[in-house]
Design a protein around this motif. Structure first.
Motif, PDB file in Angstrom:
ATOM      1  N   MET A 166      -3.938   4.988   7.344  1.00  0.00           N
ATOM      2  CA  MET A 166      -4.246   4.601   5.961  1.00  0.00           C
ATOM      3  C   MET A 166      -3.619   3.246   5.636  1.00  0.00           C
ATOM      4  SD  MET A 166      -3.975   8.237   3.983  1.00  0.00           S
ATOM      5  CE  MET A 166      -5.248   9.478   4.217  1.00  0.00           C
ATOM      6  N   ARG A 167      -2.910   2.716   6.601  1.00  0.00           N
ATOM      7  CA  ARG A 167      -2.298   1.384   6.495  1.00  0.00           C
ATOM      8  C   ARG A 167      -1.327   1.302   5.324  1.00  0.00           C
ATOM      9  NH1 ARG A 167      -3.631  -0.122  11.622  1.00  0.00           N
ATOM     10  NH2 ARG A 167      -5.731   0.611  12.018  1.00  0.00           N
ATOM     11  N   THR A 168      -0.536   2.374   5.202  1.00  0.00           N
ATOM     12  CA  THR A 168       0.525   2.397   4.194  1.00  0.00           C
ATOM     13  C   THR A 168       1.573   1.353   4.570  1.00  0.00           C
ATOM     14  OG1 THR A 168       0.192   4.786   4.032  1.00  0.00           O
ATOM     15  CG2 THR A 168       2.244   3.921   3.109  1.00  0.00           C
ATOM     16  N   THR A 169       1.968   0.542   3.606  1.00  0.00           N
ATOM     17  CA  THR A 169       3.018  -0.433   3.922  1.00  0.00           C
ATOM     18  C   THR A 169       4.401   0.107   3.559  1.00  0.00           C
ATOM     19  OG1 THR A 169       2.917  -1.500   1.768  1.00  0.00           O
ATOM     20  CG2 THR A 169       1.488  -2.414   3.490  1.00  0.00           C
ATOM     21  N   THR A 170       4.451   0.949   2.501  1.00  0.00           N
ATOM     22  CA  THR A 170       5.744   1.432   2.031  1.00  0.00           C
ATOM     23  C   THR A 170       5.661   2.919   1.731  1.00  0.00           C
ATOM     24  OG1 THR A 170       5.971  -0.717   0.961  1.00  0.00           O
ATOM     25  CG2 THR A 170       7.610   0.950   0.386  1.00  0.00           C
ATOM     26  N   VAL A 171       6.475   3.689   2.431  1.00  0.00           N
ATOM     27  CA  VAL A 171       6.533   5.130   2.188  1.00  0.00           C
ATOM     28  C   VAL A 171       7.661   5.392   1.191  1.00  0.00           C
ATOM     29  CG1 VAL A 171       7.170   7.342   3.237  1.00  0.00           C
ATOM     30  CG2 VAL A 171       5.606   5.795   4.434  1.00  0.00           C
ATOM     31  N   VAL A 172       7.292   5.923   0.040  1.00  0.00           N
ATOM     32  CA  VAL A 172       8.309   6.323  -0.944  1.00  0.00           C
ATOM     33  C   VAL A 172       8.352   7.848  -0.892  1.00  0.00           C
ATOM     34  CG1 VAL A 172       8.940   6.321  -3.395  1.00  0.00           C
ATOM     35  CG2 VAL A 172       7.700   4.362  -2.431  1.00  0.00           C
ATOM     36  N   ARG A 173       9.500   8.401  -0.565  1.00  0.00           N
ATOM     37  CA  ARG A 173       9.582   9.864  -0.490  1.00  0.00           C
ATOM     38  C   ARG A 173      10.996  10.324  -0.807  1.00  0.00           C
ATOM     39  NH1 ARG A 173       9.103  10.670   6.151  1.00  0.00           N
ATOM     40  NH2 ARG A 173      11.050   9.592   6.622  1.00  0.00           N
ATOM     41  N   GLY A 174      11.149  11.616  -1.044  1.00  0.00           N
ATOM     42  CA  GLY A 174      12.449  12.156  -1.440  1.00  0.00           C
ATOM     43  C   GLY A 174      13.485  12.021  -0.329  1.00  0.00           C
TER      44      GLY A 174
ATOM     45  N   TYR B 144     -10.401   5.017   3.424  1.00  0.00           N
ATOM     46  CA  TYR B 144      -9.400   5.418   4.421  1.00  0.00           C
ATOM     47  C   TYR B 144      -9.219   6.943   4.454  1.00  0.00           C
ATOM     48  CZ  TYR B 144      -8.498   0.535   5.289  1.00  0.00           C
ATOM     49  OH  TYR B 144      -8.634  -0.774   5.669  1.00  0.00           O
ATOM     50  N   GLY B 145     -10.208   7.646   3.905  1.00  0.00           N
ATOM     51  CA  GLY B 145     -10.140   9.103   3.828  1.00  0.00           C
ATOM     52  C   GLY B 145     -10.615   9.771   5.096  1.00  0.00           C
TER      53      GLY B 145
ATOM     54  N   ALA C 224       3.052  10.393  10.413  1.00  0.00           N
ATOM     55  CA  ALA C 224       2.882   9.227  11.292  1.00  0.00           C
ATOM     56  C   ALA C 224       1.404   8.828  11.371  1.00  0.00           C
ATOM     57  CB  ALA C 224       3.431   9.542  12.684  1.00  0.00           C
ATOM     58  N   VAL C 225       0.549   9.797  11.631  1.00  0.00           N
ATOM     59  CA  VAL C 225      -0.874   9.488  11.813  1.00  0.00           C
ATOM     60  C   VAL C 225      -1.488   8.947  10.516  1.00  0.00           C
ATOM     61  CG1 VAL C 225      -3.141  10.490  12.300  1.00  0.00           C
ATOM     62  CG2 VAL C 225      -1.149  11.175  13.675  1.00  0.00           C
ATOM     63  N   ASP C 226      -1.247   9.650   9.422  1.00  0.00           N
ATOM     64  CA  ASP C 226      -1.888   9.244   8.164  1.00  0.00           C
ATOM     65  C   ASP C 226      -1.380   7.890   7.680  1.00  0.00           C
ATOM     66  OD1 ASP C 226      -3.222  11.595   8.251  1.00  0.00           O
ATOM     67  OD2 ASP C 226      -2.054  12.602   6.702  1.00  0.00           O
ATOM     68  N   ASP C 227      -0.063   7.727   7.712  1.00  0.00           N
ATOM     69  CA  ASP C 227       0.452   6.477   7.151  1.00  0.00           C
ATOM     70  C   ASP C 227       0.118   5.286   8.043  1.00  0.00           C
ATOM     71  OD1 ASP C 227       1.366   7.219   4.607  1.00  0.00           O
ATOM     72  OD2 ASP C 227       2.984   8.350   5.547  1.00  0.00           O
TER      73      ASP C 227
ATOM     74  N   VAL D 299       0.885  -1.176   0.000  1.00  0.00           N
ATOM     75  CA  VAL D 299       0.000   0.000   0.000  1.00  0.00           C
ATOM     76  C   VAL D 299       0.917   1.219   0.000  1.00  0.00           C
ATOM     77  CG1 VAL D 299      -1.820   1.234   1.219  1.00  0.00           C
ATOM     78  CG2 VAL D 299      -1.732  -1.281   1.300  1.00  0.00           C
ATOM     79  N   THR D 300       0.776   2.019  -1.029  1.00  0.00           N
ATOM     80  CA  THR D 300       1.673   3.172  -1.188  1.00  0.00           C
ATOM     81  C   THR D 300       0.851   4.429  -1.373  1.00  0.00           C
ATOM     82  OG1 THR D 300       1.740   2.875  -3.576  1.00  0.00           O
ATOM     83  CG2 THR D 300       3.455   1.762  -2.312  1.00  0.00           C
TER      84      THR D 300
END
Ligand code: GLU
Length: 550
Positions: A244-252, A113-114, A238-241, A35-36
């Motif tokens: 929203m059950r994000t499994t992988t955070v891709v960021r700069g 998840y909004g 922290a709260v959103d991810d 989940v990204t």
């Protein structure tokens, strides 16, 4: 912290953390599904780096049977959000990066998840700020801008590390009575995280691509809720991810330095961290030869919209970015010329960690290949759609001459081994086709002579005369070429290229010069796609009109 204080900070009822955990349950997905999310701050411009990140998110999610979300980090209320979101969705649609949740192009917001706009998630953040206050993991800070600026100056002068920490964290030491007094006096405040870290100690964090990295622990008491009640990036992340059950955070990779703080926030909130991929920024070599980040302000190519505006096919930017992300994409594309790019086995592990250079030469070559793989009909349709937006006059020409245009575009395309590669962008179609139209084609004696400098005017005229007598539009290509050779012989040019190269002075010219003469008369230029095919498409009448003595 005293309930009285908390009630003054949050006078209205809030959902409880437990209620929120139930409302946003762990997702029921197959094992390994990722989940990204892409989480842009809506601004007036869509950075090509955001498209790069979104593409990685989209591939990871959809390749694994997961979910790809778009979340808007719109907590900086000063900016115009609606237009900016429309722009993001337009670029996503153009590039076919399709998100499953959040605002979607041309439809209502999707997903359970909004809300997916951070400005609409205030209550959710407050629920967790309240929890941290209750657990004494956060505190109210009444320092105003002036005080903070003074602290900053003082730290700079004393040559100590800047920030709100340790002995400098003044409000961390306030008593509950002092806090109550300030609140009752109506003093404005922010909420700060009470860091338990020690700068002299280390924390090891693991990035999917970069592996394990060691950092100093965070000891800054960063702001988690601003004066307007909205969260800072760190807290919202922290709260959103989590929810929203994000499994992988891709960021700069600009977020690497605050990662230890994020680790502390997750820990304080009692949550597992997602996996992280910190992507390298896209860079360029500027005029002075310096390598730097693509700048929104200085570099037109930083703007993702500029590519479709300039007429690159919608997948050109995507295939280019895939090639930046996974260098084996190019080999895969060569082996699978007709497969959709989605079939490419994208690998997070193959992402580079040093900044990739934006390279127009490569983009153009990828774009030419993409157009080269299309049928004449597709090139016609795509070019027309582009012209209708950006070149209305040529759109009219295209529509009025649809069949002729398709024949023009089919030259050196269907049924040939080597497809023409003179079209990089839709805007090139006009440049490469205008000479086919009599009302657009003018040519002076001077320009002909200029292009055929090495030949005499008599020879040029003889070539035109002899060819006119021999030419038959129904000739097959071989017969046509035989006639070009006959012309060469008749005007005293050689067909023996080897002999010519060995001793050019011995000849007036060669068979290739004959073709160049014909080409210049017919197309107005010395380089063009296959001349035989061009003549066939133009037809007898146009050809004889153009092939007149000068
Ligand atoms: N709004 C942040 C940015 O644009 C998002 C970073 C993230 O993906 O977590 O950099």
């Amino acid at each position: 912290m005293k309930q009285e204080i908390i009630d003054l900070v949050f006078p209205n009822p809030l959902p409880t953390p437990e209620e929120l955990e139930t409302k946003y349950p762990v997702r029921n997905l197959l094992q390994g599904a990722q989940v990204t999310r892409i989480a842009p701050s809506p601004t007036g411009m869509m950075h090509v780096g955001t498209v790069y990140g979104a593409l990685i998110d989209e591939r990871l999610a959809h390749q694994s049977g997961g979910v790809f979300m778009l979340r808007l980090e719109d907590t900086d209320q000063k900016r115009e959000v609606k237009e900016a979101v429309d722009l993001i969705l337009r670029v996503f649609n153009d590039c076919q990066i399709l998100n499953d949740e959040g605002p979607v192009f041309g439809r209502e917001e999707q997903g359970n998840y909004g809300p997916y706009f951070q400005s609409a998630r205030k209550e959710i953040y407050h629920a967790f700020v309240k929890k941290l206050l209750q657990e004494d993991k956060a505190y109210l800070c009444f320092c105003n801008e002036e005080e903070n600026a003074r602290l900053h100056d003082m730290q700079a002068k004393a040559n100590v590390r800047g920030g709100y920490y340790g002995a400098f964290a003044k409000c961390r030491k306030l008593t509950e009575d002092e806090i109550l007094e300030n609140l009752k006096a109506g003093k404005s405040f922010v909420v700060r995280f009470k860091s338990m870290g020690h700068y002299s100690q280390k924390i090891v964090l693991s990035d999917v691509v970069r592996g394990k990295r060691e950092f100093p622990q965070n000891d800054l008491d960063v702001v988690i809720m601003k004066g307007d009640g909205l969260p800072t990036y760190h807290f919202a992340h922290a709260v959103d991810d989590h929810l929203m059950r994000t499994t992988t955070v891709v960021r700069g990779d600009e977020w690497l330095s605050t990662w230890p703080l994020h680790a502390q926030l997750f820990e304080a909130l009692g949550w597992d961290m997602p996996k992280y991929i910190h992507t390298a920024t896209i860079q360029k070599i500027d005029e002075k030869g310096n390598r730097r980040k693509l700048s929104k302000r200085l570099d037109p190519e930083a703007n993702a919209m500029s590519f479709s505006e300039n007429g690159y096919p919608r997948t050109a930017l995507i295939e280019y970015l895939l090639n930046l992300a996974n260098s084996n994409f190019e080999d895969w594309r060569r082996a699978n010329p007709n497969a959709p790019y989605q079939d490419f086995p994208f690998s997070a592990k193959k992402l580079g960690t040093s900044g990739a250079l934006f390279d127009f030469v490569k983009l153009d070559s990828i774009s030419r290949d993409i157009i080269g793989r299309m049928s004449a009909e597709e090139v016609y349709n795509e070019t027309l759609a582009w012209c209708e937006k950006y070149d209305a006059d040529f759109a009219v020409v295209m529509k009025e001459n649809a069949d002729y245009m398709k024949q023009i575009l089919d030259i050196e395309r269907s049924g040939v081994k080597k497809v023409r590669k003179d079209i990089t962008k839709w805007s090139d179609v006009k440049k490469e086709s205008l000479f086919f139209f009599d009302n657009q084609f003018t040519q002076s004696k001077e320009s002909i002579l200029e292009q055929l400098k090495s030949l005499s005017i008599n020879d040029i005229n003889d070539i035109v005369d002899v060819f006119n007598k021999l030419y038959d539009i129904n000739d097959e290509k071989d017969a046509w070429f035989e006639k070009v050779k006959q012309v060469a012989q008749k005007v005293g040019f050689t067909c023996d290229m080897k002999a010519y190269k060995a001793n050019p002075e011995a000849f007036k010219g060669n068979v290739s010069d004959v073709a160049t003469v014909l080409r210049v008369f017919i197309t107005g230029r010395t380089q063009s796609p296959d001349l035989y095919a061009i003549m066939k498409v133009m037809g007898k009448e146009r050809i004889s009109k153009r092939l007149t003595r000068i």
